[in-house]
Design a protein around this motif. Structure first.
Motif, PDB file in Angstrom:
ATOM      1  N   ILE A 144      37.649  42.160  49.806  1.00  0.00           N
ATOM      2  CA  ILE A 144      37.333  40.974  50.304  1.00  0.00           C
ATOM      3  C   ILE A 144      38.417  40.266  51.248  1.00  0.00           C
ATOM      4  O   ILE A 144      37.814  39.398  51.793  1.00  0.00           O
ATOM      5  CB  ILE A 144      37.090  40.450  48.639  1.00  0.00           C
ATOM      6  N   PHE A 145      39.946  40.878  50.807  1.00  0.00           N
ATOM      7  CA  PHE A 145      40.711  39.777  51.368  1.00  0.00           C
ATOM      8  C   PHE A 145      40.558  40.600  52.185  1.00  0.00           C
ATOM      9  O   PHE A 145      40.636  39.695  53.635  1.00  0.00           O
ATOM     10  CB  PHE A 145      41.914  40.502  50.426  1.00  0.00           C
ATOM     11  N   GLU A 146      40.475  41.729  52.963  1.00  0.00           N
ATOM     12  CA  GLU A 146      39.939  41.851  54.580  1.00  0.00           C
ATOM     13  C   GLU A 146      38.558  41.800  55.134  1.00  0.00           C
ATOM     14  O   GLU A 146      39.118  41.834  56.402  1.00  0.00           O
ATOM     15  CB  GLU A 146      40.814  43.343  54.584  1.00  0.00           C
ATOM     16  N   ASN A 147      37.967  41.791  54.217  1.00  0.00           N
ATOM     17  CA  ASN A 147      36.044  41.262  54.845  1.00  0.00           C
ATOM     18  C   ASN A 147      35.308  40.290  54.127  1.00  0.00           C
ATOM     19  O   ASN A 147      34.562  39.659  53.757  1.00  0.00           O
ATOM     20  CB  ASN A 147      35.822  42.225  54.332  1.00  0.00           C
TER      21      ASN A 147
ATOM     22  N   SER B 255      53.565  38.556  50.686  1.00  0.00           N
ATOM     23  CA  SER B 255      53.394  38.036  51.748  1.00  0.00           C
ATOM     24  C   SER B 255      51.907  38.177  52.394  1.00  0.00           C
ATOM     25  O   SER B 255      51.998  37.504  53.709  1.00  0.00           O
ATOM     26  CB  SER B 255      54.371  39.218  52.535  1.00  0.00           C
ATOM     27  N   ASP B 256      51.460  38.152  51.712  1.00  0.00           N
ATOM     28  CA  ASP B 256      49.942  37.963  51.218  1.00  0.00           C
ATOM     29  C   ASP B 256      49.915  36.869  51.162  1.00  0.00           C
ATOM     30  O   ASP B 256      50.243  36.222  50.346  1.00  0.00           O
ATOM     31  CB  ASP B 256      49.478  38.893  50.386  1.00  0.00           C
ATOM     32  N   ASP B 257      48.755  36.441  51.628  1.00  0.00           N
ATOM     33  CA  ASP B 257      47.917  34.850  51.611  1.00  0.00           C
ATOM     34  C   ASP B 257      46.653  35.440  50.480  1.00  0.00           C
ATOM     35  O   ASP B 257      45.651  34.561  50.466  1.00  0.00           O
ATOM     36  CB  ASP B 257      46.883  34.529  53.096  1.00  0.00           C
ATOM     37  N   VAL B 258      47.447  34.963  48.813  1.00  0.00           N
ATOM     38  CA  VAL B 258      46.254  35.507  48.525  1.00  0.00           C
ATOM     39  C   VAL B 258      47.468  34.285  46.959  1.00  0.00           C
ATOM     40  O   VAL B 258      48.282  34.151  47.365  1.00  0.00           O
ATOM     41  CB  VAL B 258      46.201  37.008  47.732  1.00  0.00           C
ATOM     42  N   CYS B 259      46.122  34.363  46.026  1.00  0.00           N
ATOM     43  CA  CYS B 259      46.596  33.390  45.102  1.00  0.00           C
ATOM     44  C   CYS B 259      46.086  33.666  43.777  1.00  0.00           C
ATOM     45  O   CYS B 259      44.352  34.034  44.062  1.00  0.00           O
ATOM     46  CB  CYS B 259      46.878  31.520  44.966  1.00  0.00           C
ATOM     47  N   LEU B 260      46.334  34.647  42.658  1.00  0.00           N
ATOM     48  CA  LEU B 260      45.346  34.211  41.555  1.00  0.00           C
ATOM     49  C   LEU B 260      45.440  32.856  40.607  1.00  0.00           C
ATOM     50  O   LEU B 260      46.572  32.533  39.903  1.00  0.00           O
ATOM     51  CB  LEU B 260      45.939  35.882  40.843  1.00  0.00           C
TER      52      LEU B 260
ATOM     53  N   GLU C 226      34.222  37.092  56.161  1.00  0.00           N
ATOM     54  CA  GLU C 226      33.046  37.393  55.960  1.00  0.00           C
ATOM     55  C   GLU C 226      31.789  37.960  55.833  1.00  0.00           C
ATOM     56  O   GLU C 226      30.595  37.299  54.967  1.00  0.00           O
ATOM     57  CB  GLU C 226      32.987  36.970  57.904  1.00  0.00           C
ATOM     58  N   ILE C 227      32.187  39.287  55.483  1.00  0.00           N
ATOM     59  CA  ILE C 227      31.067  39.864  54.877  1.00  0.00           C
ATOM     60  C   ILE C 227      31.064  39.672  53.012  1.00  0.00           C
ATOM     61  O   ILE C 227      29.652  39.194  52.641  1.00  0.00           O
ATOM     62  CB  ILE C 227      31.323  41.638  54.667  1.00  0.00           C
ATOM     63  N   ALA C 228      31.921  39.099  52.472  1.00  0.00           N
ATOM     64  CA  ALA C 228      32.435  39.237  51.297  1.00  0.00           C
ATOM     65  C   ALA C 228      31.283  37.434  51.228  1.00  0.00           C
ATOM     66  O   ALA C 228      30.477  37.370  50.202  1.00  0.00           O
ATOM     67  CB  ALA C 228      33.565  38.743  50.336  1.00  0.00           C
ATOM     68  N   LEU C 229      31.340  36.660  52.029  1.00  0.00           N
ATOM     69  CA  LEU C 229      31.183  35.083  51.678  1.00  0.00           C
ATOM     70  C   LEU C 229      29.521  35.326  52.367  1.00  0.00           C
ATOM     71  O   LEU C 229      28.391  34.222  51.481  1.00  0.00           O
ATOM     72  CB  LEU C 229      31.194  34.499  53.148  1.00  0.00           C
ATOM     73  N   GLU C 230      28.509  36.390  52.421  1.00  0.00           N
ATOM     74  CA  GLU C 230      27.434  36.850  53.304  1.00  0.00           C
ATOM     75  C   GLU C 230      27.025  37.102  52.076  1.00  0.00           C
ATOM     76  O   GLU C 230      25.932  36.632  51.694  1.00  0.00           O
ATOM     77  CB  GLU C 230      27.344  38.087  53.958  1.00  0.00           C
ATOM     78  N   LYS C 231      27.504  38.056  50.974  1.00  0.00           N
ATOM     79  CA  LYS C 231      26.824  38.419  49.251  1.00  0.00           C
ATOM     80  C   LYS C 231      26.837  37.511  48.663  1.00  0.00           C
ATOM     81  O   LYS C 231      26.527  37.370  47.971  1.00  0.00           O
ATOM     82  CB  LYS C 231      28.027  39.059  48.619  1.00  0.00           C
TER      83      LYS C 231
END
Length: 199
Positions: A183-186, A26-31, A188-193
């Motif tokens: 990273i999944f929940e934050n 159900s999560d919008d993720v793909c490894l 914008e913070i992840a992108l800044e890093k």
């Protein structure tokens, strides 16, 4: 099975374990997992050895994913088992640009080429807090995973004896899951890093 094959499968296993425990269908993720580049193999001048090595790795990874697919609620996993040649830079660039982060909880690593590639594209990086990664990764530009040392008991690679005990890194699964979730929940913070890392 060679020591190197075992170590490679170990970190892939650990990554998939952490991913599947932390996320669900159900999560919008793909490894996305991809193999090393053929141009790397050619540069080593050990193409035959590593082609056999990579075919063995590919089969084992496929088996791991196949077994996961029968588990209900498993998040999406894509394995790229074709090589991306040096002259197919567009494919490599597209892969990085379409990703939200680069996750590499290695057991062994030499120069960290793929970490540097991902950082050059501004991708947030999740990797070990020990070893090669610390040459260019830190708390300001990366998401570090708690890691321990372990004696592997391996005495040779490809029938070549080692002069000393071979140690590997053991990334902590709980720490890895925590960083992926963050990273999944934050994003914008992840992108800044990622932007900081690109500099």
């Amino acid at each position: 099975t060679s020591g190197e094959t075992l170590l490679t499968i170990s970190w892939v296993n650990l990554l998939i374990q952490a991913y599947c425990e932390e996320f669900s269908a159900s999560d919008d993720v793909c490894l996305i997992i991809r193999n090393r580049d053929v141009d790397d193999l050619i540069r080593t001048q050990r193409t035959t050895l590593f082609n056999d090595f990579d075919l063995s790795i590919n089969k084992k990874i496929k088996d791991i994913i196949k077994n996961l697919l029968i588990i209900k609620n498993c998040p999406e996993i894509i394995f790229i088992d074709e090589f991306l040649f040096q002259d197919n830079q567009a494919e490599i660039m597209s892969l990085y640009k379409s990703s939200d982060c680069f996750v590499y909880p290695y057991y062994i690593e030499s120069i960290g080429k793929y970490l540097l590639e991902a950082m050059s594209f501004g991708l947030p990086v999740i990797t070990n807090d020990k070893g090669t990664a610390l040459d260019f990764c830190n708390e300001d530009n990366s998401f570090l995973v708690e890691t321990e040392w372990e004696d592997t008991g391996i005495t040779s690679f490809a029938d070549i004896p080692l002069v000393d005990n071979f140690y590997q890194f053991i990334p902590n699964v709980k720490s890895l899951k925590k960083q992926m979730r963050y990273i999944f929940e934050n994003r914008e913070i992840a992108l800044e890093k990622g932007r900081i890392a690109k500099k």
